[in-house]
Scaffold this active site. Structure first.
Site, PDB file in Angstrom:
ATOM      1  N   HIS A   1      -3.155   2.794  13.347  1.00 46.14           N
ATOM      2  CA  HIS A   1      -3.260   4.009  12.426  1.00 46.14           C
ATOM      3  C   HIS A   1      -2.886   3.712  10.581  1.00 46.14           C
ATOM      4  O   HIS A   1      -2.643   2.672  10.693  1.00 46.14           O
ATOM      5  CB  HIS A   1      -2.107   5.080  13.021  1.00 46.14           C
TER       6      HIS A   1
ATOM      7  N   HIS B   1      -2.979   0.949   4.439  1.00 48.38           N
ATOM      8  CA  HIS B   1      -3.174  -0.294   5.415  1.00 48.38           C
ATOM      9  C   HIS B   1      -2.974  -0.015   6.619  1.00 48.38           C
ATOM     10  O   HIS B   1      -2.476   1.215   6.916  1.00 48.38           O
ATOM     11  CB  HIS B   1      -1.869  -1.301   4.893  1.00 48.38           C
TER      12      HIS B   1
HETATM   13  P1  2AM Z   1       3.425   0.838   8.773  1.00 46.91           P
HETATM   14  O1  2AM Z   1       2.656   2.002   8.449  1.00 46.91           O
HETATM   15  O2  2AM Z   1       3.498  -0.259   7.989  1.00 46.91           O
HETATM   16  O3  2AM Z   1       2.742   0.460  10.095  1.00 46.91           O
HETATM   17  C1  2AM Z   1       5.700   4.839  12.161  1.00 46.91           C
HETATM   18  O4  2AM Z   1       7.069   4.103  12.403  1.00 46.91           O
HETATM   19  C2  2AM Z   1       5.147   4.391  11.187  1.00 46.91           C
HETATM   20  O5  2AM Z   1       5.568   4.779   9.899  1.00 46.91           O
HETATM   21  C3  2AM Z   1       4.662   3.009  11.320  1.00 46.91           C
HETATM   22  O6  2AM Z   1       3.289   2.829  11.099  1.00 46.91           O
HETATM   23  C4  2AM Z   1       5.319   2.528  10.092  1.00 46.91           C
HETATM   24  O7  2AM Z   1       4.857   1.266   9.364  1.00 46.91           O
HETATM   25  C5  2AM Z   1       5.727   3.591   9.125  1.00 46.91           C
HETATM   26  N1  2AM Z   1       7.113   3.469   8.651  1.00 46.91           N
HETATM   27  C6  2AM Z   1       8.074   3.111   9.273  1.00 46.91           C
HETATM   28  N2  2AM Z   1       9.462   3.060   8.650  1.00 46.91           N
HETATM   29  C7  2AM Z   1       8.703   3.455   7.382  1.00 46.91           C
HETATM   30  C8  2AM Z   1       9.527   3.585   6.060  1.00 46.91           C
HETATM   31  N3  2AM Z   1      10.946   3.448   5.806  1.00 46.91           N
HETATM   32  N4  2AM Z   1       8.737   4.027   4.833  1.00 46.91           N
HETATM   33  C9  2AM Z   1       7.298   4.001   5.124  1.00 46.91           C
HETATM   34  N5  2AM Z   1       6.836   3.978   6.261  1.00 46.91           N
HETATM   35  C10 2AM Z   1       7.554   3.386   7.280  1.00 46.91           C
END
Ligand code: 2AM
Length: 183
Positions: free
Chosen positions: A41, A122
């Site tokens: 996603h 991304h």
């Molecule tokens: P990602 O988008 O780089 O994959 C669920 O955990 C989603 O939220 C994941 O896709 C993750 O990273 C994103 N995520 C997790 N922690 C986060 C944070 N502190 N800030 C922004 N995105 C985060």
């Protein structure tokens, strides 16, 4: 519940592009852990822990946005040393994507977590990748995704929770709680 808004990229029109991405991810060889196919996603807004009582207002606010659909074309696969991921990036992402993310990050009912990363579109393919020498990264042929909807997803707060859905390798899966149409 730990919540985030994301593009699921799972519209029917995206089936071929998504399958190509899944195949690419299966063939990545080297360090790190692959993201399960179903979890691929693009995060739009990471909300963190949100009380269940906020869900109806959150859904209503996202439903009222009425923002335009757009296309996204992949550019390359990169390793980001912080937060140690291999991810797909995009070629000239449209302003409609940034507008959507900005609205979702600033919903008055529950703004995105203050420590959220700066929004850089991304799709994470692999986690726990320390540097780009640790992974053999073939070229990803450009693919265009038609983004006609986005979703509100729940991510497990604890991976040891036995009630969370898992794939056949036992990896925790995100749950789509609601889908919202773009115009
Ligand atoms: P990602 O988008 O780089 O994959 C669920 O955990 C989603 O939220 C994941 O896709 C993750 O990273 C994103 N995520 C997790 N922690 C986060 C944070 N502190 N800030 C922004 N995105 C985060």
């Amino acid at each position: 519940m730990r919540l985030f808004f994301a593009l699921g990229l799972d519209e029917k029109a995206n089936q071929a592009a998504r399958e190509q991405l899944v195949r690419y991810n299966h063939h990545l060889y080297g360090e790190g852990r692959a993201v399960p196919d179903q979890n691929l996603h693009l995060t739009l807004a990471f909300l963190g822990e949100v009380p269940d009582t906020k869900l109806p207002a959150l859904q209503a606010a996202a439903s009222n946005l009425a923002l335009p659909a757009f296309n996204l074309t992949t550019s390359s696969v990169e390793v980001w040393e912080q937060p140690k991921i291999a991810c797909v990036t995009f070629n000239q992402p449209p302003s409609a994507l940034f507008e959507l993310a900005n609205h979702l990050q600033t919903l008055p009912v529950w703004p995105a977590k203050a420590d959220s990363h700066v929004f850089t579109p991304h799709i994470t393919l692999r986690r726990g990748v320390k540097d780009d020498d640790a992974l053999d990264l073939p070229t990803l042929p450009a693919q265009t995704f038609a983004c006609q909807r986005f979703g509100l997803y729940a991510s497990p707060s604890s991976t040891s929770d036995e009630s969370i859905p898992r794939d056949n390798e036992g990896r925790a899966l995100y749950q789509c709680l609601h889908q919202f149409s773009l115009c």
